[in-house]
Enzyme design. Structure first.
Site, mmCIF file in Angstrom:
data_model
loop_
_atom_site.group_PDB
_atom_site.id
_atom_site.type_symbol
_atom_site.label_atom_id
_atom_site.label_comp_id
_atom_site.label_asym_id
_atom_site.label_seq_id
_atom_site.Cartn_x
_atom_site.Cartn_y
_atom_site.Cartn_z
ATOM 1 N N ASP A 103 0.873 -1.238 -0.316
ATOM 2 C CA ASP A 103 -0.163 0.339 0.070
ATOM 3 C C ASP A 103 0.994 1.687 -0.434
ATOM 4 O OD1 ASP A 103 -2.085 -1.478 0.157
ATOM 5 O OD2 ASP A 103 -2.582 -1.124 2.114
ATOM 6 N N ASP A 109 -4.512 -0.922 -1.957
ATOM 7 C CA ASP A 109 -5.932 -0.438 -1.249
ATOM 8 C C ASP A 109 -6.684 0.425 -2.506
ATOM 9 O OD1 ASP A 109 -6.695 -1.545 1.277
ATOM 10 O OD2 ASP A 109 -6.450 0.942 2.220
ATOM 11 N N HIS A 164 -10.329 0.911 -2.665
ATOM 12 C CA HIS A 164 -12.084 -0.074 -1.262
ATOM 13 C C HIS A 164 -13.217 0.699 -2.448
ATOM 14 C CE1 HIS A 164 -10.492 -0.987 1.811
ATOM 15 N NE2 HIS A 164 -9.897 0.554 2.522
ATOM 16 N N HIS A 190 -17.411 2.021 0.984
ATOM 17 C CA HIS A 190 -16.937 0.500 1.977
ATOM 18 C C HIS A 190 -17.210 1.014 3.077
ATOM 19 C CE1 HIS A 190 -13.977 -1.890 3.690
ATOM 20 N NE2 HIS A 190 -14.019 -2.534 1.804
ATOM 21 N N HIS A 247 -10.643 6.527 2.305
ATOM 22 C CA HIS A 247 -9.180 6.497 1.415
ATOM 23 C C HIS A 247 -8.890 5.922 0.657
ATOM 24 C CE1 HIS A 247 -9.160 3.514 4.481
ATOM 25 N NE2 HIS A 247 -8.333 2.500 3.856
ATOM 26 N N LYS A 257 -6.849 -5.544 -3.206
ATOM 27 C CA LYS A 257 -7.627 -5.708 -1.538
ATOM 28 C C LYS A 257 -8.332 -5.067 -1.198
ATOM 29 C CE LYS A 257 -3.910 -4.340 1.499
ATOM 30 N NZ LYS A 257 -4.261 -3.438 2.347
ATOM 31 N N CYS A 316 -1.285 -2.635 7.423
ATOM 32 C CA CYS A 316 -1.562 -3.306 6.585
ATOM 33 C C CYS A 316 -0.051 -4.046 6.546
ATOM 34 C CB CYS A 316 -1.942 -3.298 5.262
ATOM 35 S SG CYS A 316 -3.943 -2.546 5.421
#
Length: 208
Positions: free
Chosen positions: A14, A54, A56, A60, A89, A114, A163
Site C-alpha cells: 500500500d 488498497d 475501496h 466501503h 481513503h 485489496k 496492513c
C-alpha cells in the site's frame, strides 16, 4: 548488489498517496519511504516482487462517513469482530489510491488489489478481514507465491501497525519465513510500535 535467493520475494504494501502526508489517512513521514523503496526495487535484488493496492469502493463498510454520529478511528463491531472506522481513503480511481508514481512499478510481478468488497475490510495481502460468512477469505497470494517456488517473504510499506503487520503475520501463519523491513515502514500511530514489535516477536518474524 548481489540478488537474494530466488525463493525470497518482496511484498510492498500500500505505497499510496492517501497514506502519506496530505492524504486522507496519512502516516507521519510515509512519503519518506518512496525513495528508498524505489531504490530497493531498482536494485533488482528480489526476483519476485508483489505490490498491494488498497482499492475501496466509495461505499466501503470501513468508512466512518457511512455511520451516523461516528468519527474516524472509532471502534464498532462488524461481522462480530472489532472494526476501526477510517476516513474515506483509497477510493477506486481516485488520485490517492494510485500506486505512488515515484516508484517504477514495472519491477512488480503482481499488483494485488485489496479491500474491494464493500462489506469487508482487508488489511493483509493474504487474507481479507472477517466477512459476513464468519471467515477471513484467502486472496490467493499464498498459492501464487508457492507456484513460483517462494518460501520466504520480506515486507515493507504502509502502514506498519495495520496492513504491513497483518500481511507479515498471515504470511507466517501460511508457513512462509518472514522478514520485516522495519525502517521501510511507518505506522498510523507511533504509540503502536511496542505492540507491533511484540506481535512480530510472538509470530517469529525477523526484523531486517
Amino acid at each position: 548488489m548481489t540478488p537474494l535467493p530466488a525463493h525470497v520475494a518482496l511484498i510492498v504494501v500500500d505505497l499510496q498517496p492517501d497514506f502519506m502526508p496530505g492524504g486522507a489517512l496519512a502516516c507521519a513521514d510515509g512519503d519518506a519511504l518512496v525513495a528508498p523503496i524505489a531504490a530497493l526495487l531498482a536494485e533488482r535484488r528480489y526476483r519476485t516482487v508483489v505490490a498491494t493496492q488498497d482499492w475501496h469502493p466509495a461505499n466501503h463498510a470501513s468508512f466512518a462517513s457511512h455511520y451516523a454520529g461516528q468519527q474516524p478511528f472509532a471502534q464498532i463491531q462488524l461481522h462480530g469482530h472489532p472494526q476501526t472506522l477510517w476516513p474515506d481513503h483509497c477510493v477506486q480511481g481516485s488520485p490517492g489510491a494510485v500506486l505512488h508514481p515515484g516508484v517504477d512499478w514495472n519491477a512488480a510481478d503482481l499488483v494485488l488489489r485489496k479491500g474491494t468488497r464493500p462489506r469487508v475490510d482487508s488489511y493483509s495481502a493474504f487474507r481479507e478481514n472477517h466477512g459476513p460468512e464468519g471467515s477471513r477469505p484467502a486472496t490467493g497470494l499464498a498459492g501464487w507465491l508457492r507456484e513460483r517456488g517462494i518460501s520466504e517473504v520480506h515486507v515493507c510499506g504502509l502502514a506498519r501497525d495495520y496492513c504491513v503487520l497483518w500481511t507479515a503475520q498471515d504470511a507466517a501463519s501460511a508457513g512462509f519465513a518472514v522478514g520485516f523491513h522495519w525502517d521501510l515502514t511507518r505506522p498510523v500511530r507511533a504509540d503502536n510500535d511496542d505492540a507491533t514489535r511484540q506481535a512480530l516477536a510472538t509470530a517469529g518474524i525477523a526484523l531486517l
